[in-house]
Design an enzyme around this catalytic site. Sequence first.
Site, mmCIF file in Angstrom:
data_model
loop_
_atom_site.group_PDB
_atom_site.id
_atom_site.type_symbol
_atom_site.label_atom_id
_atom_site.label_comp_id
_atom_site.label_asym_id
_atom_site.label_seq_id
_atom_site.Cartn_x
_atom_site.Cartn_y
_atom_site.Cartn_z
ATOM 1 N N GLU A 25 0.838 -1.208 0.000
ATOM 2 C CA GLU A 25 0.000 0.000 0.000
ATOM 3 C C GLU A 25 0.870 1.254 0.000
ATOM 4 O O GLU A 25 2.005 1.226 0.484
ATOM 5 C CB GLU A 25 -0.877 0.025 1.261
ATOM 6 N N ASP A 26 0.322 2.340 -0.512
ATOM 7 C CA ASP A 26 1.034 3.610 -0.453
ATOM 8 C C ASP A 26 0.909 4.229 0.938
ATOM 9 O O ASP A 26 1.882 4.701 1.510
ATOM 10 C CB ASP A 26 0.512 4.592 -1.526
ATOM 11 N N ASP A 34 -4.420 5.231 6.115
ATOM 12 C CA ASP A 34 -4.986 6.444 6.696
ATOM 13 C C ASP A 34 -5.944 6.016 7.816
ATOM 14 O O ASP A 34 -5.507 5.771 8.937
ATOM 15 C CB ASP A 34 -5.669 7.217 5.561
ATOM 16 N N PHE A 86 -2.392 16.009 4.379
ATOM 17 C CA PHE A 86 -2.619 15.444 3.058
ATOM 18 C C PHE A 86 -1.314 15.510 2.264
ATOM 19 O O PHE A 86 -0.743 16.578 2.095
ATOM 20 C CB PHE A 86 -3.734 16.191 2.328
ATOM 21 N N ARG A 94 1.367 11.962 -9.000
ATOM 22 C CA ARG A 94 1.860 10.637 -8.590
ATOM 23 C C ARG A 94 3.331 10.462 -8.972
ATOM 24 O O ARG A 94 4.044 9.644 -8.415
ATOM 25 C CB ARG A 94 1.050 9.531 -9.270
HETATM 26 P P1 IMP Z 1 -7.956 4.445 4.343
HETATM 27 O O1 IMP Z 1 -9.040 3.423 4.092
HETATM 28 O O2 IMP Z 1 -8.526 5.679 4.987
HETATM 29 O O3 IMP Z 1 -6.772 3.904 5.091
HETATM 30 O O4 IMP Z 1 -7.560 4.928 2.901
HETATM 31 C C1 IMP Z 1 -6.357 4.730 2.291
HETATM 32 C C2 IMP Z 1 -6.395 5.390 0.925
HETATM 33 O O5 IMP Z 1 -6.803 6.775 0.992
HETATM 34 C C3 IMP Z 1 -5.009 5.395 0.329
HETATM 35 O O6 IMP Z 1 -4.729 4.212 -0.399
HETATM 36 C C4 IMP Z 1 -5.040 6.641 -0.547
HETATM 37 O O7 IMP Z 1 -5.551 6.324 -1.813
HETATM 38 C C5 IMP Z 1 -6.005 7.583 0.144
HETATM 39 N N1 IMP Z 1 -5.279 8.588 0.970
HETATM 40 C C6 IMP Z 1 -5.268 8.681 2.309
HETATM 41 N N2 IMP Z 1 -4.499 9.717 2.735
HETATM 42 C C7 IMP Z 1 -4.008 10.299 1.610
HETATM 43 C C8 IMP Z 1 -3.124 11.431 1.379
HETATM 44 O O8 IMP Z 1 -2.621 12.106 2.311
HETATM 45 N N3 IMP Z 1 -2.846 11.709 0.094
HETATM 46 C C9 IMP Z 1 -3.343 10.998 -0.964
HETATM 47 N N4 IMP Z 1 -4.171 9.935 -0.798
HETATM 48 C C10 IMP Z 1 -4.497 9.588 0.486
#
Ligand code: IMP
Length: 184
Positions: free
Chosen positions: A108-109, A112, A161, A174
């Site tokens: 995963e990148d 969050d 963010f 990206r």
């Molecule tokens: P989660 O389900 O809230 O953990 O969502 C994770 C996804 O939200 C990541 O794979 C990203 O695509 C997106 N995301 C969360 N924070 C950021 C950020 O700071 N920048 C860009 N994308 C984000």
Amino acid sequence: MTFDDQEYLRRYPFIDRILISSEEIQLRVRELGNEISRAYQGSSPIFVCILKGAYPFLADLTRCVSVDHEVDFMAVSSYEGGTQSTGVVKIEKDLKGNITGRDVILVEDIIDTGLTIAHLMELLGTRNPRSIRVATLLDKKPARIKNVELHYVGFEIPKEFVIGYGLDYDEKYRNLPFIGIMKA
Ligand code: IMP
């Protein structure tokens, strides 16, 4: 900060600052690759790249992994409930291969809220892999709603963010080689 990083800052004035430079990323990714190589001796894991954001991390990480391995790809989108992600993810693209009995590393990148990865782990768990672990470049811990165990973490970051190294704002940026924060 490399010359490239500085050049991007000059070209993209909307970037407020660099949170993690490209050099720091490359060093840390190498460390994670070594750690994974040691942990998976004798196994042939499948790296599952969660599209779109994790593609640069997958490419750099697997080039630092010395054990035989495969890569596969999954694309997900989350159903939005108001302004907050519900964590219920829609599978836009499923894996090509069978993961039954295999060691799986989800790449995963960023984690969050944790809702997406928790849902994916549950879903892939029903396919009876031998193990599932998570490798994420970024861990935005202060934003966590759902607790998930993260095995390989590049960097913990504050609740900001971020863009770059796979992470987008409106599908852009990206390609940046670093993790940056946009101007408010
Ligand atoms: P989660 O389900 O809230 O953990 O969502 C994770 C996804 O939200 C990541 O794979 C990203 O695509 C997106 N995301 C969360 N924070 C950021 C950020 O700071 N920048 C860009 N994308 C984000």
